[in-house]
Design a protein around this motif. Structure first.
Motif, PDB file in Angstrom:
ATOM      1  N   GLU A 109       0.827  -1.218   0.000  1.00  0.00           N
ATOM      2  CA  GLU A 109       0.000   0.000   0.000  1.00  0.00           C
ATOM      3  C   GLU A 109       0.849   1.251   0.000  1.00  0.00           C
ATOM      4  O   GLU A 109       1.997   1.243   0.422  1.00  0.00           O
ATOM      5  N   ASN A 110       0.242   2.338  -0.483  1.00  0.00           N
ATOM      6  CA  ASN A 110       0.784   3.664  -0.216  1.00  0.00           C
ATOM      7  C   ASN A 110      -0.194   4.461   0.653  1.00  0.00           C
ATOM      8  O   ASN A 110       0.117   5.550   1.106  1.00  0.00           O
ATOM      9  N   PHE A 111      -1.385   3.869   0.893  1.00  0.00           N
ATOM     10  CA  PHE A 111      -2.319   4.350   1.910  1.00  0.00           C
ATOM     11  C   PHE A 111      -3.225   3.176   2.272  1.00  0.00           C
ATOM     12  O   PHE A 111      -3.270   2.170   1.565  1.00  0.00           O
ATOM     13  N   THR A 112      -3.926   3.302   3.394  1.00  0.00           N
ATOM     14  CA  THR A 112      -4.929   2.309   3.765  1.00  0.00           C
ATOM     15  C   THR A 112      -6.274   3.014   3.896  1.00  0.00           C
ATOM     16  O   THR A 112      -6.342   4.226   4.120  1.00  0.00           O
ATOM     17  N   TRP A 113      -7.354   2.246   3.761  1.00  0.00           N
ATOM     18  CA  TRP A 113      -8.674   2.870   3.712  1.00  0.00           C
ATOM     19  C   TRP A 113      -9.073   3.494   5.047  1.00  0.00           C
ATOM     20  O   TRP A 113      -9.823   4.481   5.063  1.00  0.00           O
ATOM     21  N   ASP A 114      -8.600   2.967   6.155  1.00  0.00           N
ATOM     22  CA  ASP A 114      -8.912   3.622   7.430  1.00  0.00           C
ATOM     23  C   ASP A 114      -8.318   5.029   7.472  1.00  0.00           C
ATOM     24  O   ASP A 114      -8.943   5.966   7.970  1.00  0.00           O
ATOM     25  N   TRP A 115      -7.124   5.173   6.902  1.00  0.00           N
ATOM     26  CA  TRP A 115      -6.461   6.484   6.850  1.00  0.00           C
ATOM     27  C   TRP A 115      -7.252   7.456   5.970  1.00  0.00           C
ATOM     28  O   TRP A 115      -7.413   8.631   6.302  1.00  0.00           O
ATOM     29  N   VAL A 116      -7.778   6.964   4.851  1.00  0.00           N
ATOM     30  CA  VAL A 116      -8.564   7.809   3.942  1.00  0.00           C
ATOM     31  C   VAL A 116      -9.887   8.209   4.584  1.00  0.00           C
ATOM     32  O   VAL A 116     -10.249   9.395   4.610  1.00  0.00           O
ATOM     33  N   TYR A 117     -10.629   7.215   5.120  1.00  0.00           N
ATOM     34  CA  TYR A 117     -11.940   7.520   5.685  1.00  0.00           C
ATOM     35  C   TYR A 117     -11.829   8.469   6.878  1.00  0.00           C
ATOM     36  O   TYR A 117     -12.717   9.296   7.113  1.00  0.00           O
ATOM     37  N   ASP A 118     -10.747   8.349   7.641  1.00  0.00           N
ATOM     38  CA  ASP A 118     -10.558   9.202   8.803  1.00  0.00           C
ATOM     39  C   ASP A 118     -10.548  10.677   8.414  1.00  0.00           C
ATOM     40  O   ASP A 118     -10.979  11.547   9.188  1.00  0.00           O
ATOM     41  N   ASN A 119     -10.088  10.979   7.216  1.00  0.00           N
ATOM     42  CA  ASN A 119     -10.027  12.362   6.745  1.00  0.00           C
ATOM     43  C   ASN A 119     -11.407  12.941   6.454  1.00  0.00           C
ATOM     44  O   ASN A 119     -11.593  14.161   6.502  1.00  0.00           O
ATOM     45  N   TYR A 120     -12.374  12.064   6.157  1.00  0.00           N
ATOM     46  CA  TYR A 120     -13.707  12.527   5.782  1.00  0.00           C
ATOM     47  C   TYR A 120     -14.682  12.578   6.963  1.00  0.00           C
ATOM     48  O   TYR A 120     -15.825  13.004   6.788  1.00  0.00           O
TER      49      TYR A 120
END
Length: 348
Positions: A109-120
Motif C-alpha cells: 500500500e501507499n495508503f490504507t482505507w482507514d487512513w482515507v476515511y478518517d479524513n472525511y
C-alpha cells in the motif's frame, strides 16, 4: 505480479477483484485464475475528480463488517488452491481471509482505507466505526510493504520506489502505430481509467504542432488529424503510451504518477482537493518529478492549452533508481515456499 513471474515463472496467482480480467491478461504473461469479487468499497466516484460520500457510506454499511460466510467460503477456495501467501493491494479482505485460513498475508500500500476515511469524518460522513474496524484488520498483516509516495509511514518490512508496469515496446513503434511522426511533440491526456467527457477536444485540432493521445476518448481507435482517440480497453499497453509521449496531462493518481515517474516525462496533474492522498502525491511530484498543477476548471475549459508551448519545453527527469515492482518481487520471492498466491486487489 509480472515482476514476480520474471523471477519465478512457476508462480500461479488466484486474483480476486472487480478490475476487468483483460487488464491482467494484458499485464502479465504468467499463470493466473481470475475471480470476480468485490473486495473493498474505496471511495465511490461521481466523476474522475469528484467523490460521492453518501453513496460510499451506504455501500460501506452494506459491506462491513465482512460477511462471515463469505470469508469462510473464500477460505475454502484458498485452501483448495493450495495458496502459500495472500497478497493484498490495499484491500483488507485478504487479510481477514488469511487469518481464517492460517496463510501468511502481505499488504502492499501507499495508503490504507482507514487512513482515507478518517479524513472525511463528519456529521455527513459518520464512518468512525469503519475506521476502527479496518484499522484493526490491517494490524493483523504478517508482512507490510509500503510504496512511495507513502501517505502515512508505518513500521513496514519494506519501503520501495513507485510501482508501475514495465515498458514493453519502443516509443517509435507506438508512434508508428498511431501515425505520429517520430519528431512530433505528443501529449497524453488521461483520467486514470474512469470515464470522462472531454469538452475541449475541438480546441486540440488548432494546436497543429502537437499530437494528442486520449485513452477513453472513443469507443474504437480513431486517428483524425492530430488526435489519437482510443477506447478504454485497447491493444495499446498504457505504460508504452506514456513512454511514447513528451508530456502527460490528467488526474493526479498513483498508477499514472508511477508510470510517468519511471518514463521520466513531465506531468500536468489535476489535484483532487478533497481526497487525502492527493496532497501527498502532489508533494512527491513537486520534489521528485517535473510537473505543474492544472485546476479542474482549467482542464475542463481547455485553458491549460495556452501554456502548451511552455509545457513542451520542460525536460525529462533522468532516473536510475529501481522500479518498486522489482523490489517487491525480490522480497516476496525470497520468502519461503513461494508457489501459488492469492491476490486481493483494490477496486479502482
Amino acid at each position: 505480479m509480472a515482476a514476480m513471474h520474471e523471477l519465478n515463472p512457476s508462480i500461479k496467482f488466484e486474483i480476486y477483484t472487480t478490475i476487468p480480467q483483460w487488464f491482467f491478461e494484458q499485464s502479465i504473461s504468467g499463470i493466473f485464475r481470475y475471480h470476480s469479487l468485490l473486495t473493498d468499497i474505496g471511495i465511490v466516484q461521481k466523476t474522475p475528480l469528484r467523490e460521492d460520500l453518501p453513496e460510499t457510506l451506504r455501500r460501506l454499511n452494506n459491506f462491513l463488517p465482512f460477511d462471515p460466510s463469505r470469508i469462510i467460503s473464500l477460505t475454502d477456495e484458498i485452501k483448495k488452491a493450495n495458496c502459500r501467501f495472500i497478497i493484498c493491494d490495499i484491500s483488507p479482505m485478504g487479510i481477514e481471509v488469511a487469518r481464517e485460513s492460517h496463510v501468511p498475508s502481505i499488504l502492499i500500500e501507499n495508503f490504507t482505507w482507514d487512513w482515507v476515511y478518517d479524513n472525511y469524518l463528519s456529521t455527513e460522513f459518520p464512518a468512525g466505526k469503519f475506521v476502527d474496524y479496518l484499522r484493526g484488520i490491517y494490524s493483523f498483516v504478517d508482512y507490510h510493504i509500503q510504496t512511495e509516495p507513502v501517505c502515512s509511514y508505518r513500521n513496514a518490512d519494506l519501503c520501495t520506489m513507485p510501482v508501475s508496469r514495465k515498458v514493453r515496446v519502443t516509443s517509435r513503434l507506438i508512434r508508428q502505430r498511431l501515425r505520429i511522426p517520430d519528431r512530433a511533440k505528443v501529449v497524453l491526456i488521461t483520467m486514470g481509467g474512469i470515464p470522462e467527457k472531454y469538452m475541449f477536444l475541438d480546441k486540440l485540432k488548432y494546436h497543429t504542432d502537437n499530437y494528442f493521445i486520449i485513452p477513453g476518448g472513443n469507443q474504437t481507435v480513431q486517428l483524425v488529424d492530430n488526435l489519437a482517440l482510443l477506447p478504454h480497453h485497447s491493444d495499446f499497453f498504457h505504460p508504452d503510451i506514456v513512454n511514447a509521449c513528451d508530456a502527460v496531462v490528467g488526474k493526479l493518481g498513483y498508477s499514472t504518477l508511477a508510470e510517468i515517474y519511471h518514463s521520466e516525462v513531465p506531468y500536468g496533474y489535476i489535484p483532487r482537493p478533497n481526497f487525502k492522498e492527493s496532497d501527498v502525491l502532489e508533494e512527491f511530484v513537486k520534489g521528485q518529478m517535473h510537473g505543474f498543477a492544472i485546476s479542474e476548471s482549467q482542464f475542463q475549459e481547455g485553458s491549460w492549452l495556452s501554456s502548451l508551448p511552455e509545457i513542451m519545453e520542460i525536460s525529462r527527469v533522468k532516473r536510475k533508481g529501481p522500479n518498486g515492482a522489482a523490489e517487491i518481487a525480490r522480497f516476496i520471492c525470497n520468502l519461503p515456499d513461494i508457489k501459488s498466491q492469492a491476490l486481493f486487489g483494490k477496486q479502482t
